[in-house]
Write a protein that holds these residues in place. Structure first.
Motif, PDB file in Angstrom:
ATOM      1  N   HIS A  80     -14.134  -1.074  -3.363  1.00 16.36           N
ATOM      2  CA  HIS A  80     -12.824  -1.158  -2.719  1.00 16.36           C
ATOM      3  C   HIS A  80     -12.012  -2.325  -3.267  1.00 16.36           C
ATOM      4  O   HIS A  80     -10.792  -2.216  -3.445  1.00 16.36           O
ATOM      5  CB  HIS A  80     -12.998  -1.290  -1.206  1.00 16.36           C
ATOM      6  CG  HIS A  80     -13.337   0.005  -0.541  1.00 16.36           C
ATOM      7  ND1 HIS A  80     -13.030   0.287   0.765  1.00 16.36           N
ATOM      8  CD2 HIS A  80     -13.954   1.120  -1.016  1.00 16.36           C
ATOM      9  CE1 HIS A  80     -13.436   1.506   1.077  1.00 16.36           C
ATOM     10  NE2 HIS A  80     -14.013   2.025   0.006  1.00 16.36           N
ATOM     11  N   GLN A  81     -12.675  -3.429  -3.560  1.00 17.09           N
ATOM     12  CA  GLN A  81     -11.955  -4.558  -4.154  1.00 17.09           C
ATOM     13  C   GLN A  81     -11.417  -4.198  -5.541  1.00 17.09           C
ATOM     14  O   GLN A  81     -10.304  -4.584  -5.912  1.00 17.09           O
ATOM     15  CB  GLN A  81     -12.885  -5.761  -4.225  1.00 17.09           C
ATOM     16  CG  GLN A  81     -13.233  -6.313  -2.848  1.00 17.09           C
ATOM     17  CD  GLN A  81     -14.320  -7.365  -2.907  1.00 17.09           C
ATOM     18  OE1 GLN A  81     -14.250  -8.295  -3.691  1.00 17.09           O
ATOM     19  NE2 GLN A  81     -15.333  -7.225  -2.061  1.00 17.09           N
ATOM     20  N   MET A  82     -12.194  -3.435  -6.297  1.00 17.02           N
ATOM     21  CA  MET A  82     -11.750  -3.013  -7.622  1.00 17.02           C
ATOM     22  C   MET A  82     -10.578  -2.034  -7.517  1.00 17.02           C
ATOM     23  O   MET A  82      -9.636  -2.090  -8.304  1.00 17.02           O
ATOM     24  CB  MET A  82     -12.925  -2.398  -8.383  1.00 17.02           C
ATOM     25  CG  MET A  82     -14.017  -3.427  -8.693  1.00 17.02           C
ATOM     26  SD  MET A  82     -15.566  -2.699  -9.260  1.00 17.02           S
ATOM     27  CE  MET A  82     -15.105  -2.188 -10.919  1.00 17.02           C
ATOM     28  N   LEU A  83     -10.615  -1.156  -6.513  1.00 16.09           N
ATOM     29  CA  LEU A  83      -9.495  -0.238  -6.300  1.00 16.09           C
ATOM     30  C   LEU A  83      -8.226  -1.019  -5.940  1.00 16.09           C
ATOM     31  O   LEU A  83      -7.129  -0.703  -6.418  1.00 16.09           O
ATOM     32  CB  LEU A  83      -9.833   0.758  -5.188  1.00 16.09           C
ATOM     33  CG  LEU A  83     -10.836   1.857  -5.533  1.00 16.09           C
ATOM     34  CD1 LEU A  83     -11.263   2.600  -4.270  1.00 16.09           C
ATOM     35  CD2 LEU A  83     -10.248   2.835  -6.539  1.00 16.09           C
ATOM     36  N   ALA A  84      -8.381  -2.046  -5.087  1.00 13.56           N
ATOM     37  CA  ALA A  84      -7.220  -2.844  -4.690  1.00 13.56           C
ATOM     38  C   ALA A  84      -6.593  -3.549  -5.883  1.00 13.56           C
ATOM     39  O   ALA A  84      -5.376  -3.779  -5.912  1.00 13.56           O
ATOM     40  CB  ALA A  84      -7.625  -3.865  -3.634  1.00 13.56           C
ATOM     41  N   SER A  85      -7.404  -3.890  -6.866  1.00 12.11           N
ATOM     42  CA  SER A  85      -6.890  -4.562  -8.061  1.00 12.11           C
ATOM     43  C   SER A  85      -6.223  -3.602  -9.023  1.00 12.11           C
ATOM     44  O   SER A  85      -5.640  -4.016 -10.021  1.00 12.11           O
ATOM     45  CB  SER A  85      -8.034  -5.295  -8.777  1.00 12.11           C
ATOM     46  OG  SER A  85      -8.550  -6.319  -7.965  1.00 12.11           O
ATOM     47  N   ASN A  86      -6.324  -2.316  -8.721  1.00 13.37           N
ATOM     48  CA  ASN A  86      -5.748  -1.301  -9.606  1.00 13.37           C
ATOM     49  C   ASN A  86      -4.715  -0.430  -8.894  1.00 13.37           C
ATOM     50  O   ASN A  86      -4.531   0.735  -9.249  1.00 13.37           O
ATOM     51  CB  ASN A  86      -6.862  -0.432 -10.193  1.00 13.37           C
ATOM     52  CG  ASN A  86      -7.646  -1.158 -11.272  1.00 13.37           C
ATOM     53  OD1 ASN A  86      -7.238  -1.187 -12.432  1.00 13.37           O
ATOM     54  ND2 ASN A  86      -8.764  -1.760 -10.892  1.00 13.37           N
ATOM     55  N   GLY A  87      -4.045  -1.004  -7.889  1.00 16.76           N
ATOM     56  CA  GLY A  87      -2.883  -0.338  -7.322  1.00 16.76           C
ATOM     57  C   GLY A  87      -3.078   0.356  -5.991  1.00 16.76           C
ATOM     58  O   GLY A  87      -2.104   0.853  -5.422  1.00 16.76           O
ATOM     59  N   PHE A  88      -4.300   0.414  -5.456  1.00 12.60           N
ATOM     60  CA  PHE A  88      -4.509   1.007  -4.135  1.00 12.60           C
ATOM     61  C   PHE A  88      -4.231  -0.073  -3.089  1.00 12.60           C
ATOM     62  O   PHE A  88      -4.876  -1.121  -3.083  1.00 12.60           O
ATOM     63  CB  PHE A  88      -5.937   1.531  -3.986  1.00 12.60           C
ATOM     64  CG  PHE A  88      -6.192   2.813  -4.711  1.00 12.60           C
ATOM     65  CD1 PHE A  88      -6.256   4.018  -4.022  1.00 12.60           C
ATOM     66  CD2 PHE A  88      -6.370   2.825  -6.090  1.00 12.60           C
ATOM     67  CE1 PHE A  88      -6.480   5.210  -4.686  1.00 12.60           C
ATOM     68  CE2 PHE A  88      -6.601   4.019  -6.772  1.00 12.60           C
ATOM     69  CZ  PHE A  88      -6.649   5.216  -6.068  1.00 12.60           C
ATOM     70  N   ASN A  89      -3.291   0.189  -2.185  1.00 12.02           N
ATOM     71  CA  ASN A  89      -2.853  -0.844  -1.244  1.00 12.02           C
ATOM     72  C   ASN A  89      -3.337  -0.641   0.186  1.00 12.02           C
ATOM     73  O   ASN A  89      -3.462  -1.614   0.938  1.00 12.02           O
ATOM     74  CB  ASN A  89      -1.323  -0.918  -1.223  1.00 12.02           C
ATOM     75  CG  ASN A  89      -0.766  -1.409  -2.537  1.00 12.02           C
ATOM     76  OD1 ASN A  89      -1.346  -2.285  -3.177  1.00 12.02           O
ATOM     77  ND2 ASN A  89       0.352  -0.829  -2.958  1.00 12.02           N
ATOM     78  N   ARG A  90      -3.597   0.592   0.573  1.00  8.57           N
ATOM     79  CA  ARG A  90      -3.925   0.897   1.970  1.00  8.57           C
ATOM     80  C   ARG A  90      -4.811   2.131   1.955  1.00  8.57           C
ATOM     81  O   ARG A  90      -4.324   3.250   1.837  1.00  8.57           O
ATOM     82  CB  ARG A  90      -2.615   1.151   2.738  1.00  8.57           C
ATOM     83  CG  ARG A  90      -2.705   1.210   4.240  1.00  8.57           C
ATOM     84  CD  ARG A  90      -1.305   1.427   4.814  1.00  8.57           C
ATOM     85  NE  ARG A  90      -1.292   1.544   6.251  1.00  8.57           N
ATOM     86  CZ  ARG A  90      -1.118   0.512   7.084  1.00  8.57           C
ATOM     87  NH1 ARG A  90      -0.951  -0.701   6.595  1.00  8.57           N
ATOM     88  NH2 ARG A  90      -1.115   0.707   8.395  1.00  8.57           N
ATOM     89  N   PHE A  91      -6.123   1.954   2.085  1.00 12.03           N
ATOM     90  CA  PHE A  91      -7.022   3.091   1.888  1.00 12.03           C
ATOM     91  C   PHE A  91      -8.259   2.977   2.769  1.00 12.03           C
ATOM     92  O   PHE A  91      -8.559   1.907   3.324  1.00 12.03           O
ATOM     93  CB  PHE A  91      -7.404   3.232   0.417  1.00 12.03           C
ATOM     94  CG  PHE A  91      -7.995   1.996  -0.221  1.00 12.03           C
ATOM     95  CD1 PHE A  91      -9.362   1.850  -0.362  1.00 12.03           C
ATOM     96  CD2 PHE A  91      -7.173   0.988  -0.714  1.00 12.03           C
ATOM     97  CE1 PHE A  91      -9.905   0.727  -0.949  1.00 12.03           C
ATOM     98  CE2 PHE A  91      -7.707  -0.143  -1.317  1.00 12.03           C
ATOM     99  CZ  PHE A  91      -9.081  -0.274  -1.432  1.00 12.03           C
TER     100      PHE A  91
END
Length: 305
Positions: A80-91
């Motif tokens: 999830h931290q890696m997703l947040a660093s690649n444009g996912f803001n609210r998931f």
């Protein structure tokens, strides 16, 4: 919901009450998905088979993945931290996790379902608030739909800091992230419902937990002193500090190379927390255990299928 007759049994020997519990589980998960859609959260999926970067002291279940040793995932947090660093803001994610519990029992499953909430640009208070609403609405579904299972009363949410709890209860507070018996008894005696414990010492938390002056920006949600349901934190974004934290926990930074590459490229402020669905249901539906809320429970020395 139409309940199955008490006289009805399936080949596994489970009763009509078991069918109702499984139906209630489905309705709760359906409500959770609906809430996340209302709030604008995007559903995501993390891998179940992972490398050897298992977190903390938790023992993973080893598997053979083609010609390589791998493990079943014990946490989605790094992904999830890696997703947040690649444009996912609210998931969010509702998926499977696995623990090599010793021993795994009907109360503590080796395979369980997690609901994880992650959001960029907010502190942990925002995630705590979302979980409170998630629990309120899930219990409301159970109250409307349950024919057989009594539902826990008095849904309230209080907050106590780790320092305050230890001062009131006496003692050291316990090893690792777990509260000791004195702290749990204090929660049991002084709170009638749900209580957030916040501000654990940073050395008790996973390496990625953000802290100020040694105090974590984190949370655990307990139902009185009986069991905690939610755990999470704000995320440390400094790659150099992350490396030091990894090494301080007697691990190797090479194991986290991909994650650290992402952190070095720039990780935003984010907060995240997770809750085991079977554990939650077993706490709010009185007289049940985690295995009652799984169609095919998997635990050591128990039935697999």
């Amino acid at each position: 919901m139409n309940s199955v007759s008490q006289a009805a049994f399936w080949p596994g020997g489970r009763s009509g009450r078991s069918f109702e519990l499984l139906g209630l589980r489905s309705l709760v998960i359906q409500e959770m998905h609906a809430m996340f859609r209302e709030w604008g959260y995007v559903p995501v999926d993390s891998p179940s088979i992972v490398s050897d970067w298992a977190l903390g002291d938790t023992q993973p279940l080893e598997v053979q993945f083609y010609d390589r040793k791998a493990f079943l995932s014990i946490s989605n947090m790094l992904y999830h931290q890696m997703l947040a660093s690649n444009g996912f803001n609210r998931f969010y994610e509702i998926g499977k996790l696995f623990r090599k519990e010793t021993p795994s029992t009907t109360r503590k499953l080796a395979e369980f379902t997690i609901v994880d909430i992650s959001q960029v640009g907010v502190g942990i208070d925002a995630i705590m608030s979302d979980f409170e609403e998630l629990i309120w609405r899930s219990v409301s579904v159970l109250e409307r739909q349950s024919n057989l299972a009594p539902i826990v009363d008095d849904i309230e949410f209080d907050t106590v800091s780790w320092d305050q709890l230890v001062a009131h209860a006496g003692g050291s507070g316990g090893k690792g992230a777990q509260l000791n018996a004195k702290c749990r008894q204090f929660l049991e005696d002084n709170y009638r419902s749900f209580v957030w414990v916040v501000g654990f010492p940073v050395e008790k938390r996973p390496f990625y937990t953000k802290a100020s002056d040694g105090v974590s920006h984190d949370c655990q949600l307990w139902y009185r002193g009986r069991n905690y349901l939610v755990a999470g934190s704000e995320v440390e974004t400094d790659p150099d500090l992350l490396k030091k934290r990894i090494e301080s926990k007697n691990s190797k930074t090479e194991r986290y190379a991909e994650f650290l590459d992402v952190a070095s490229a720039g990780m935003p402020l984010m907060s995240m927390a997770g809750m085991g669905i079977e554990r939650f249901l077993s706490m709010v539906i009185q007289g049940t255990v985690a295995a009652d809320h799984v169609a095919q429970p998997r635990y050591q020395n128990g039935r697999i299928f």
